[in-house]
Design a protein around this motif. Structure first.
Motif, mmCIF file in Angstrom:
data_model
loop_
_atom_site.group_PDB
_atom_site.id
_atom_site.type_symbol
_atom_site.label_atom_id
_atom_site.label_comp_id
_atom_site.label_asym_id
_atom_site.label_seq_id
_atom_site.Cartn_x
_atom_site.Cartn_y
_atom_site.Cartn_z
ATOM 1 N N GLY A 178 0.803 -1.215 0.000
ATOM 2 C CA GLY A 178 0.000 0.000 0.000
ATOM 3 C C GLY A 178 0.836 1.264 0.000
ATOM 4 O O GLY A 178 0.348 2.345 -0.337
ATOM 5 N N GLU A 179 2.116 1.159 0.390
ATOM 6 C CA GLU A 179 3.000 2.318 0.410
ATOM 7 C C GLU A 179 3.570 2.624 -0.976
ATOM 8 O O GLU A 179 4.121 3.697 -1.191
ATOM 9 C CB GLU A 179 4.167 2.066 1.378
ATOM 10 N N PHE A 180 3.463 1.659 -1.907
ATOM 11 C CA PHE A 180 4.070 1.828 -3.222
ATOM 12 C C PHE A 180 3.108 2.531 -4.182
ATOM 13 O O PHE A 180 1.887 2.505 -4.000
ATOM 14 C CB PHE A 180 4.478 0.470 -3.805
ATOM 15 N N ASP A 181 3.663 3.126 -5.224
ATOM 16 C CA ASP A 181 2.836 3.787 -6.236
ATOM 17 C C ASP A 181 2.094 2.758 -7.084
ATOM 18 O O ASP A 181 2.393 1.556 -7.041
ATOM 19 C CB ASP A 181 3.700 4.683 -7.127
ATOM 20 N N ASP A 183 2.031 2.100 -10.338
ATOM 21 C CA ASP A 183 2.827 1.346 -11.307
ATOM 22 C C ASP A 183 3.579 0.202 -10.634
ATOM 23 O O ASP A 183 3.678 -0.900 -11.175
ATOM 24 C CB ASP A 183 3.839 2.267 -12.006
ATOM 25 N N THR A 184 4.099 0.463 -9.453
ATOM 26 C CA THR A 184 4.855 -0.562 -8.719
ATOM 27 C C THR A 184 3.941 -1.679 -8.235
ATOM 28 O O THR A 184 4.317 -2.860 -8.283
ATOM 29 C CB THR A 184 5.598 0.077 -7.536
ATOM 30 N N ARG A 185 2.742 -1.326 -7.781
ATOM 31 C CA ARG A 185 1.803 -2.364 -7.344
ATOM 32 C C ARG A 185 1.429 -3.266 -8.515
ATOM 33 O O ARG A 185 1.286 -4.482 -8.353
ATOM 34 C CB ARG A 185 0.556 -1.727 -6.716
ATOM 35 N N TRP A 186 1.254 -2.669 -9.702
ATOM 36 C CA TRP A 186 1.003 -3.486 -10.889
ATOM 37 C C TRP A 186 2.203 -4.395 -11.166
ATOM 38 O O TRP A 186 2.044 -5.588 -11.414
ATOM 39 C CB TRP A 186 0.749 -2.591 -12.104
ATOM 40 N N ALA A 187 3.403 -3.828 -11.145
ATOM 41 C CA ALA A 187 4.615 -4.589 -11.470
ATOM 42 C C ALA A 187 4.829 -5.744 -10.490
ATOM 43 O O ALA A 187 5.263 -6.834 -10.892
ATOM 44 C CB ALA A 187 5.827 -3.657 -11.477
ATOM 45 N N LEU A 188 4.521 -5.523 -9.217
ATOM 46 C CA LEU A 188 4.673 -6.584 -8.226
ATOM 47 C C LEU A 188 3.786 -7.780 -8.545
ATOM 48 O O LEU A 188 4.235 -8.929 -8.518
ATOM 49 C CB LEU A 188 4.338 -6.044 -6.833
ATOM 50 N N THR A 189 2.528 -7.501 -8.834
ATOM 51 C CA THR A 189 1.596 -8.587 -9.142
ATOM 52 C C THR A 189 1.994 -9.296 -10.432
ATOM 53 O O THR A 189 1.980 -10.532 -10.510
ATOM 54 C CB THR A 189 0.161 -8.042 -9.266
ATOM 55 N N THR A 206 -6.241 -5.744 -17.935
ATOM 56 C CA THR A 206 -7.200 -5.990 -16.852
ATOM 57 C C THR A 206 -6.578 -5.673 -15.500
ATOM 58 O O THR A 206 -7.202 -5.028 -14.637
ATOM 59 C CB THR A 206 -7.657 -7.457 -16.882
ATOM 60 N N LEU A 207 -5.344 -6.118 -15.295
ATOM 61 C CA LEU A 207 -4.649 -5.858 -14.034
ATOM 62 C C LEU A 207 -4.392 -4.367 -13.845
ATOM 63 O O LEU A 207 -4.508 -3.840 -12.735
ATOM 64 C CB LEU A 207 -3.333 -6.627 -13.995
ATOM 65 N N SER A 208 -4.086 -3.669 -14.933
ATOM 66 C CA SER A 208 -3.790 -2.235 -14.824
ATOM 67 C C SER A 208 -5.012 -1.443 -14.356
ATOM 68 O O SER A 208 -4.879 -0.468 -13.609
ATOM 69 C CB SER A 208 -3.289 -1.688 -16.170
ATOM 70 N N LYS A 209 -6.188 -1.868 -14.776
ATOM 71 C CA LYS A 209 -7.410 -1.184 -14.334
ATOM 72 C C LYS A 209 -7.627 -1.390 -12.838
ATOM 73 O O LYS A 209 -8.057 -0.479 -12.132
ATOM 74 C CB LYS A 209 -8.615 -1.695 -15.120
ATOM 75 N N ALA A 210 -7.313 -2.598 -12.376
ATOM 76 C CA ALA A 210 -7.463 -2.890 -10.946
ATOM 77 C C ALA A 210 -6.459 -2.103 -10.111
ATOM 78 O O ALA A 210 -6.719 -1.782 -8.944
ATOM 79 C CB ALA A 210 -7.287 -4.384 -10.701
ATOM 80 N N LYS A 211 -5.304 -1.789 -10.675
ATOM 81 C CA LYS A 211 -4.240 -1.083 -9.940
ATOM 82 C C LYS A 211 -4.222 0.418 -10.233
ATOM 83 O O LYS A 211 -3.298 1.120 -9.822
ATOM 84 C CB LYS A 211 -2.874 -1.676 -10.304
ATOM 85 N N ASN A 212 -5.244 0.908 -10.958
ATOM 86 C CA ASN A 212 -5.385 2.342 -11.240
ATOM 87 C C ASN A 212 -4.210 2.886 -12.049
ATOM 88 O O ASN A 212 -3.653 3.946 -11.755
ATOM 89 C CB ASN A 212 -5.529 3.133 -9.941
ATOM 90 N N THR A 213 -3.807 2.145 -13.070
ATOM 91 C CA THR A 213 -2.768 2.604 -13.984
ATOM 92 C C THR A 213 -3.157 2.140 -15.385
ATOM 93 O O THR A 213 -4.311 1.797 -15.619
ATOM 94 C CB THR A 213 -1.377 2.058 -13.561
ATOM 95 N N LEU A 218 2.604 2.425 -18.202
ATOM 96 C CA LEU A 218 3.730 1.609 -17.740
ATOM 97 C C LEU A 218 4.852 1.588 -18.772
ATOM 98 O O LEU A 218 6.030 1.599 -18.420
ATOM 99 C CB LEU A 218 3.245 0.192 -17.445
ATOM 100 N N VAL A 219 4.457 1.564 -20.053
ATOM 101 C CA VAL A 219 5.461 1.635 -21.128
ATOM 102 C C VAL A 219 6.152 2.989 -21.084
ATOM 103 O O VAL A 219 7.388 3.087 -21.157
ATOM 104 C CB VAL A 219 4.809 1.391 -22.504
ATOM 105 N N ASN A 220 5.355 4.050 -20.961
ATOM 106 C CA ASN A 220 5.922 5.400 -20.886
ATOM 107 C C ASN A 220 6.801 5.569 -19.653
ATOM 108 O O ASN A 220 7.763 6.347 -19.664
ATOM 109 C CB ASN A 220 4.808 6.444 -20.862
ATOM 110 N N GLY A 221 6.452 4.832 -18.593
ATOM 111 C CA GLY A 221 7.228 4.905 -17.358
ATOM 112 C C GLY A 221 8.547 4.164 -17.424
ATOM 113 O O GLY A 221 9.345 4.224 -16.486
#
Length: 336
Positions: A178-181, A183-189, A206-213, A218-221
């Motif tokens: 919960g402390e991570f941004d 994009d990071t929460r998406w990347a972890l999963t 689908t995962l990106s929508k759940a993680k609000n990204t 993520l590509v741009n990041g």
């Protein structure tokens, strides 16, 4: 018998320390009634040592890893080599210590263990040692009582207590997400499911929508590649060499951590310290992320990847010290 003699001779004003050198862990099918745990991670020798000390009247107050093994034995592929030796710290339990229930034991674990784990992290304990070290504060709660009673009135086994402590450690590391941004929460999963291998674009979206990204975000990041209906996290050796955190408009905790690891590997602690000084306050959370990523790699038996995150934490104290030294001093204006 020797442990009972040690208990009789122990001075309550001073701790007793016991050197532990059993194998770190074994995996077996769970024969316990606790349905929340599918696999037992324990050591028969470890359990026997703890049980002997507790039955003799000791409270376990700490399990301290000590760096006594060769560094190339820290994580051995296909083996359970000790990451370090363990010293158990004990004190005599008061003769009038009460018993307690499983529910109360769990409540106290949830209340006290997270703070103890946070302190261990702040002390830069190696991720490979965190599970062993967390047993200390967990067993301190368990062994302060003469016994912990399960729902059927039978005494809780040491193995069950160790399982519950391990569960609490997993929950603690998961809650830190919960402390991570976003994009990071998406990347972890995604990492836990695919590591650096390709996956379907639809699953990533689908995962990106759940993680609000978003996948494009993520590509741009700079942490993801997406083409031909497939996506993949960028490996550290694929990251651009000219990355500058000061000009990066979308810097994630994931990206920061991967760059720090690559820089540590290529330029040592001095190079990593220079990067950390550039990151400022954003750099500190990379250590917490490294603990979480090590935990995932350890469960997945991704040995080489686990070593990378373990190495970052082990080096963190020196990297932080050097970062302070390399941080430019503020310009002083002359008054006259």
């Amino acid at each position: 018998m020797a442990v009972y003699q040690m208990r009789k001779a122990a001075n309550p004003e001073y701790p007793l320390t016991v050197y532990y050198a059993f194998k770190q862990s074994e995996s077996e099918e769970d024969d316990d009634d606790d349905k929340n745990v599918n696999t037992v991670i324990a050591s028969t020798g470890w359990e026997t040592m703890l049980e002997g000390l507790i039955k003799a009247g000791f409270t376990i107050t700490g399990t301290l890893p000590m760096r006594t093994e060769l560094s190339n034995r820290t994580i051995a592929s296909g083996s359970n080599a000790l990451a370090s030796s363990i010293v158990l710290v004990c004190r005599p339990r008061p003769e009038n210590a009460p018993s307690t229930t499983r529910r109360q034991f769990l409540n106290e674990l949830k209340r006290e263990l997270p703070e103890a784990l946070k302190n261990l992290q702040q002390g830069n304990i190696a991720p490979v040692d965190l599970a062993q070290a967390s047993i200390g504060p967990g067993m301190a709660i368990f062994s302060r009582y003469t016994k912990v009673l399960d729902a059927d009135g039978s005494p809780m086994r040491i193995r069950t207590a160790l399982q519950l402590i391990n569960q609490m450690l997993d929950e603690f590391l998961t809650e830190q997400e919960g402390e991570f941004d976003a994009d990071t929460r998406w990347a972890l999963t995604w990492f836990e499911q695919n590591q650096f291998n390709e996956g379907l674009y639809g699953d990533a979206e689908t995962l990106s929508k759940a993680k609000n990204t978003s996948v494009q975000g993520l590509v741009n990041g700079g942490i993801l590649t997406a083409k031909s209906g497939k996506v993949r996290l960028l490996r550290r050796d694929e990251l651009p060499d000219n990355w500058n955190p000061a000009t990066d408009t979308r810097t994630s905790d994931w990206e920061t951590t991967q760059y720090l690891i690559r820089t540590l590997d290529q330029k040592g602690e001095t190079g990593a310290a220079t990067m950390l000084s550039q990151l400022g306050d954003r750099g500190e959370i990379a250590r917490d992320l490294a603990y979480r990523l090590y935990n995932i790699c350890d469960r997945k038996s991704w040995t080489q990847e686990a070593i990378a995150y373990n190495s970052l934490v082990i080096s963190w104290a020196e990297i932080s010290r050097l970062a302070v030294e390399t941080k430019p001093e503020p310009v002083q204006r002359e008054l006259f």
